[in-house]
Motif scaffolding. Structure first.
Motif, mmCIF file in Angstrom:
data_model
loop_
_atom_site.group_PDB
_atom_site.id
_atom_site.type_symbol
_atom_site.label_atom_id
_atom_site.label_comp_id
_atom_site.label_asym_id
_atom_site.label_seq_id
_atom_site.Cartn_x
_atom_site.Cartn_y
_atom_site.Cartn_z
ATOM 1 N N UNK A 13 -4.562 -6.864 4.592
ATOM 2 C CA UNK A 13 -5.471 -7.568 4.310
ATOM 3 C C UNK A 13 -5.260 -7.503 2.535
ATOM 4 N N UNK A 14 -5.625 -8.407 2.325
ATOM 5 C CA UNK A 14 -5.431 -8.400 0.463
ATOM 6 C C UNK A 14 -7.323 -7.126 -0.055
ATOM 7 N N UNK A 15 -6.802 -6.165 -0.582
ATOM 8 C CA UNK A 15 -7.791 -5.594 -1.256
ATOM 9 C C UNK A 15 -8.785 -5.982 -2.908
ATOM 10 N N UNK A 16 -9.409 -6.126 -2.699
ATOM 11 C CA UNK A 16 -10.271 -5.850 -4.348
ATOM 12 C C UNK A 16 -10.481 -4.265 -5.078
ATOM 13 N N UNK B 1 7.369 -0.231 8.102
ATOM 14 C CA UNK B 1 7.392 -0.391 6.389
ATOM 15 C C UNK B 1 5.579 -0.569 6.431
ATOM 16 N N UNK B 2 5.404 -0.498 5.429
ATOM 17 C CA UNK B 2 3.537 -1.040 5.203
ATOM 18 C C UNK B 2 3.902 -2.036 3.903
ATOM 19 N N UNK B 3 3.070 -3.482 3.651
ATOM 20 C CA UNK B 3 3.193 -3.563 2.804
ATOM 21 C C UNK B 3 1.946 -3.693 2.165
ATOM 22 N N UNK B 4 1.521 -2.957 1.466
ATOM 23 C CA UNK B 4 -0.138 -3.352 0.569
ATOM 24 C C UNK B 4 -0.081 -4.271 -0.167
ATOM 25 N N UNK B 5 -0.933 -5.125 -0.498
ATOM 26 C CA UNK B 5 -1.863 -6.502 -0.369
ATOM 27 C C UNK B 5 -2.660 -6.253 -1.915
ATOM 28 N N UNK B 6 -2.995 -6.856 -3.060
ATOM 29 C CA UNK B 6 -4.278 -6.812 -3.755
ATOM 30 C C UNK B 6 -4.651 -7.777 -4.941
ATOM 31 N N UNK B 7 -5.728 -7.921 -4.398
ATOM 32 C CA UNK B 7 -6.305 -9.621 -5.172
ATOM 33 C C UNK B 7 -7.194 -8.961 -6.210
ATOM 34 N N UNK C 120 -0.678 5.527 -3.553
ATOM 35 C CA UNK C 120 -0.999 5.503 -1.726
ATOM 36 C C UNK C 120 0.953 5.469 -1.527
ATOM 37 N N UNK C 121 0.434 5.208 0.490
ATOM 38 C CA UNK C 121 1.952 5.971 0.900
ATOM 39 C C UNK C 121 1.700 4.070 1.351
ATOM 40 N N UNK C 122 2.326 3.261 0.644
ATOM 41 C CA UNK C 122 3.440 1.562 0.649
ATOM 42 C C UNK C 122 4.388 1.204 0.831
ATOM 43 N N UNK C 123 5.292 0.629 1.417
ATOM 44 C CA UNK C 123 6.521 0.485 0.735
ATOM 45 C C UNK C 123 6.858 -0.714 0.356
ATOM 46 N N UNK C 124 5.918 -1.824 -0.583
ATOM 47 C CA UNK C 124 6.560 -2.407 -1.374
ATOM 48 C C UNK C 124 4.994 -3.152 -1.277
ATOM 49 N N UNK C 125 4.300 -4.089 -2.330
ATOM 50 C CA UNK C 125 3.415 -4.023 -2.677
ATOM 51 C C UNK C 125 3.796 -5.197 -2.712
ATOM 52 N N UNK C 126 2.528 -6.326 -1.778
ATOM 53 C CA UNK C 126 1.848 -8.088 -2.403
ATOM 54 C C UNK C 126 1.076 -7.969 -3.588
ATOM 55 N N UNK C 127 1.498 -8.957 -3.942
ATOM 56 C CA UNK C 127 0.773 -9.244 -4.909
ATOM 57 C C UNK C 127 0.030 -10.828 -4.155
ATOM 58 N N UNK C 128 -1.168 -10.966 -4.054
ATOM 59 C CA UNK C 128 -2.019 -12.185 -3.485
ATOM 60 C C UNK C 128 -2.370 -13.099 -5.087
ATOM 61 N N UNK C 129 -1.840 -14.113 -5.438
ATOM 62 C CA UNK C 129 -1.973 -14.404 -6.961
ATOM 63 C C UNK C 129 -2.618 -16.376 -6.118
ATOM 64 N N UNK D 222 6.079 -7.655 -4.550
ATOM 65 C CA UNK D 222 7.035 -9.330 -4.459
ATOM 66 C C UNK D 222 5.527 -10.013 -4.706
ATOM 67 N N UNK D 223 5.721 -11.167 -5.174
ATOM 68 C CA UNK D 223 4.431 -12.150 -5.528
ATOM 69 C C UNK D 223 3.636 -12.756 -4.399
ATOM 70 N N UNK D 224 2.433 -13.433 -4.040
ATOM 71 C CA UNK D 224 2.431 -14.160 -3.055
ATOM 72 C C UNK D 224 2.399 -15.874 -4.022
ATOM 73 N N UNK D 225 2.829 -16.915 -3.830
ATOM 74 C CA UNK D 225 2.287 -17.869 -4.510
ATOM 75 C C UNK D 225 2.458 -18.871 -2.754
ATOM 76 N N UNK D 226 1.590 -20.285 -3.789
ATOM 77 C CA UNK D 226 1.133 -20.941 -3.307
ATOM 78 C C UNK D 226 1.787 -22.550 -2.696
#
Lengths: 270, 312
Positions: free
Chosen positions: B43-46, B93-99, B116-125, B161-165
């Motif tokens: 879940x996206x973290x701040x 694999x764990x995908x991190x998510x930030x916003x 941190x031990x994440x494998x990919x970073x998702x950027x929640x834009x 990975x950029x998360x799009x709308x």
């Protein structure tokens, strides 16, 4: 049938259970089982889970202690006003034939256990109905349980104002020590403060008897999606695989009696 | 048969738990892997903890699932413990998510999560549910997508990975902007903006008035977004939105997705939906004579470009 879209149900009746708990009645065939819960939506305020205290097939009742802004707001509602109900949700207490139940209720945790005792009437099971509270005016469902012929009521209060002066789990230990006199296999069913529940689980392990415990965790969706009520380390969702879990599952919940998570997901120690 | 590689990371199957579903705790995500997912997105973290909106935050029916949780999370420091706990429990694999609400906030988070031990970073834009707080999502602006992607790439070695709308008319253009700025992948789509009104209550059901629509109603929208982006960018796509069956997942891959996000299917088919969907994918692959997923990735474009494909 599970209702995920809000049923806007009018409050049919409000009855007083003790000095601080009221039961809100709804004329609706919810078809729930003891230990299940509904989400109660007060539009504009919030929506929270409440365990079901009564369900006779035609109407159901929620016995509520006004602790937070949501339940306090509910107490301001008049008969006839509508609130949103979704559910019933969750895994219930097991209702088994020819067993000896020792139900253990602490404070307003008694909610589902009166309902369980009523449902056990048709099963040829017997019940030691143990209720504990801080003071005698906070005891729940004593009268209801006393009316049932298959039930024996035991009371404990922290201040000694009624029944045993001390913990309700003291009574449970005594009953378990006497269990060899009974021919039926014993099962413990508990609902109340977590540390009381943990003590009940320890007793179940010590005496090697079955046990169902209703464990509370902060819930948002109630339908197994949000992950808010997942417990360590198994990750089971207490809104779906719980709230009632058996002894084997309860023993896998390493956080039980130690910590829980708040609405942000942050760990809070007991 | 189902294994996939994306940005150098190996996945046992293409199904990824989408962000925002069951991704709050390490143990919760571990159980999703045990239920058959190839990977999980947290879940996206701040930077700071957030309680989210009051309930109702979610409501579902046969056609759609609607949520406005309000990005509740315990903050990056607490989330770190959950990430580490997941990695103790699982090798998947764990995908991190930030916003964040600002460009600088994204940069600080990226720097922090890089350790941190994440494998990919998702950027929640693209979360549609915190509008009043953060103005419109960054994913509505090409310039913002470009800038934030570029800034984050400078601060992390993880693939991003950029998360799009889907709430834009030109998602392919936004994907191009992300690719040009150095994004390694695109996650598409987030939920589409929507609402529900309870007729008897005479008001919106969600406390936040409006929220994001997922579930079956989102699927055809997400599918077209993935199809359009596949023609515009070369970087891989994590196709997400309303996938509930094996056929949905295969259609996503035929539209061009490398991995397939699964979220609301947990509501429709239970937590074991991952196992059910992978079984359905395998059944269809067997009956259609498809040997691996590379063979069909983006194939819907080839058939439309008049390439001769014989269907037997």
């Amino acid at each position: 049938m599970r209702h995920d879209s809000p049923l806007m149900l009018p409050i049919a009746k409000v009855t007083q259970e003790n000095s601080s708990v009221k039961t809100f009645w709804f004329d609706f065939a919810l078809q729930s089982h003891p230990g299940q819960f509904v989400m109660l939506w007060i539009p504009g305020v919030d929506q929270k889970p409440f365990s079901i205290a009564y369900d006779d097939g035609r109407r159901f009742g929620l016995s509520i202690f006004a602790v937070g802004p949501h339940s306090k707001k509910l107490f301001d509602h008049a008969v006839g006003e509508r609130v949103g109900v979704t559910g019933p949700y969750g895994n219930p207490f097991s209702v088994q034939k020819n067993r000896h139940y020792i139900t253990v209720a602490g404070g307003y945790g008694a909610g589902p256990l009166g309902f369980l005792a009523e449902r056990l009437e048709e099963t040829c099971s017997t019940v030691d109905f143990c209720i504990g509270a801080r003071t005698s005016d906070l005891l729940l469902f004593e009268k209801l349980a006393k009316k049932l012929s298959h039930v024996t009521v035991h009371v404990a209060t922290d201040d000694g104002s009624r029944g045993h002066h001390g913990y309700v789990t003291d009574i449970v230990r005594e009953l378990l020590e006497k269990k060899n006199k009974q021919k039926k296999d014993t099962i413990l069913s508990a609902c109340g403060p977590e540390l009381m529940e943990k003590a009940v689980l320890n007793l179940a392990n010590e005496f090697n008897v079955d046990c169902d415990i209703s464990i509370e965790r902060y819930m948002k969706c109630g339908v197994g999606i949000c992950g808010q009520c997942c417990v360590d380390d198994s990750g089971i969702r207490l809104c779906t695989e719980g709230p009632v879990v058996n002894r084997k599952t309860a023993n896998t919940i390493v956080e039980f009696g130690k910590y829980h998570r708040d609405k942000t997901g942050k760990k809070i120690d007991y | 048969m189902l294994d996939v590689t994306l940005c150098g990371v190996q996945f046992q199957n293409p199904l990824v738990l989408a962000s925002g579903i069951l991704g709050l705790t390490g143990a919760g995500m571990y159980r999703v892997i045990e239920s058959g997912a190839g990977a999980v997105t947290m879940k996206s973290v701040s930077e700071q903890e957030r309680p989210g909106h009051p309930n109702p935050t979610m409501v579902g029916n046969q056609t759609y699932f609607l949520n406005a949780v309000g990005l509740s999370n315990p903050g990056i420091e607490e989330a770190k413990k959950e990430i580490e706990h997941f990695k103790q429990l699982s090798h998947a694999p764990l995908i991190g998510s930030i916003f964040a609400g600002t460009r600088d906030g994204f940069v600080r988070l990226a720097e922090h999560i890089d350790e941190m031990p994440i494998d990919l970073l998702e950027v929640n834009l693209s979360c549609p549910n915190v509008g009043q707080e953060f103005a419109e999502p960054f994913a509505y602006s090409k310039e913002a997508v470009k800038q934030i992607t570029k800034d984050i790439k400078e601060k992390t070695k993880k693939p991003i990975s950029i998360k799009l709308s889907p709430n834009v008319w030109n998602i392919a253009e936004l994907a191009k902007a992300a690719e040009a700025a150095g994004a390694d992948a695109i996650t598409a789509v987030n939920t589409v903006s929507g609402m529900a009104i309870d007729v008897r209550a005479r008001r919106p059901i969600l406390h936040n008035t409006h929220g994001g629509v997922s579930g079956p109603a989102l699927f055809p929208i997400a599918l077209k977004c993935v199809y359009d982006m596949y023609e515009a960018v070369k970087i891989p796509i994590i196709g997400t939105g309303g996938v509930t069956t094996g056929e949905d997942a295969l259609a996503m891959i035929m539209a061009g997705a490398t991995l397939v996000g699964v979220g609301s299917a947990v509501y429709y088919r239970g937590e074991d939906c991952f196992q059910k969907i992978t079984n359905e994918i395998k059944d269809t692959m067997n009956s259609e004579g498809i040997k691996n997923l590379d063979e069909i990735r983006g194939i819907a474009h080839e058939t439309m470009n008049n390439k001769q494909i014989t269907i037997r």
